[in-house]
Scaffold this motif. Structure first.
Motif, PDB file in Angstrom:
ATOM      1  N   UNK A  87     -37.196 -23.053 -14.097  1.00  0.00           N
ATOM      2  CA  UNK A  87     -37.123 -21.868 -14.944  1.00  0.00           C
ATOM      3  C   UNK A  87     -37.967 -20.710 -14.413  1.00  0.00           C
ATOM      4  N   UNK A  88     -39.201 -20.968 -14.075  1.00  0.00           N
ATOM      5  CA  UNK A  88     -40.099 -19.901 -13.648  1.00  0.00           C
ATOM      6  C   UNK A  88     -39.582 -19.216 -12.383  1.00  0.00           C
ATOM      7  N   UNK A  92     -36.953 -14.357 -13.617  1.00  0.00           N
ATOM      8  CA  UNK A  92     -36.977 -12.916 -13.345  1.00  0.00           C
ATOM      9  C   UNK A  92     -35.661 -12.434 -12.731  1.00  0.00           C
ATOM     10  N   UNK A  93     -35.138 -13.195 -11.786  1.00  0.00           N
ATOM     11  CA  UNK A  93     -33.863 -12.805 -11.146  1.00  0.00           C
ATOM     12  C   UNK A  93     -32.719 -12.819 -12.164  1.00  0.00           C
ATOM     13  N   UNK A  94     -32.675 -13.841 -13.026  1.00  0.00           N
ATOM     14  CA  UNK A  94     -31.636 -13.918 -14.037  1.00  0.00           C
ATOM     15  C   UNK A  94     -31.760 -12.771 -15.043  1.00  0.00           C
ATOM     16  N   UNK A  98     -28.989  -9.920 -15.767  1.00  0.00           N
ATOM     17  CA  UNK A  98     -28.524  -9.701 -17.139  1.00  0.00           C
ATOM     18  C   UNK A  98     -28.690  -8.237 -17.529  1.00  0.00           C
ATOM     19  N   UNK A  99     -29.846  -7.662 -17.226  1.00  0.00           N
ATOM     20  CA  UNK A  99     -30.098  -6.259 -17.564  1.00  0.00           C
ATOM     21  C   UNK A  99     -29.126  -5.326 -16.843  1.00  0.00           C
ATOM     22  N   UNK A 100     -28.816  -5.629 -15.588  1.00  0.00           N
ATOM     23  CA  UNK A 100     -27.858  -4.810 -14.840  1.00  0.00           C
ATOM     24  C   UNK A 100     -26.469  -4.877 -15.470  1.00  0.00           C
ATOM     25  N   UNK A 101     -26.047  -6.063 -15.856  1.00  0.00           N
ATOM     26  CA  UNK A 101     -24.737  -6.239 -16.487  1.00  0.00           C
ATOM     27  C   UNK A 101     -24.691  -5.490 -17.821  1.00  0.00           C
TER      28      UNK A 101
END
Length: 132
Positions: A87-88, A92-94, A98-101
């Protein structure tokens, strides 16, 4: 509303009449009965030696939730180590993806709203031109 008319026989809101029950013994309490067939089994949780799947039953308001990196353990240290490895390292990459989408969706929705407003305004102007 119609005017209220006095009713001298009105005695308040109706309630069911209560009658005494001479057989009442108080609130019911379930009897505790020993089970002669019961025995404690230490191995009850060791049935699954190598589980290959975990099942979840979820109610979702919004579809699209994905579960991955699942661990079943009784060791906090092992769980922390697993979390660091999985998870760690990807969180951040996920989140960034998500924010970009979400930003792309927001922009597309904004463009669709603007084009709909422009179309409505053009239709309104065309209707006004026809009236003249």
């Amino acid at each position: 509303e119609p005017p209220m008319i006095d009713n001298p026989e009105y005695q308040g809101e109706w309630e069911a009449p209560m009658i005494d029950n001479p057989d009442y013994k108080g609130p019911w309490v379930h009897p505790l009965i020993d089970n002669p067939d019961y025995f404690y089994d230490d191995a009850v949780y060791h049935v699954c030696k190598s589980c290959g799947a975990v099942g979840f039953e979820l109610w979702q308001v919004k579809a699209g939730t994905i579960f991955d990196n699942i661990i079943v353990t009784d060791s906090v240290e092992e769980a922390d180590e697993f979390a660091e490895e999985t998870w760690v390292s990807t969180h951040e990459a996920e989140k960034k993806m998500f924010d970009e989408i979400e930003e792309e969706k927001r922009k597309a929705d904004e463009e669709a709203r603007k084009s709909a407003e422009e179309a409505a305004k053009a239709a309104e102007e065309a209707a006004a031109d026809e009236d003249e």
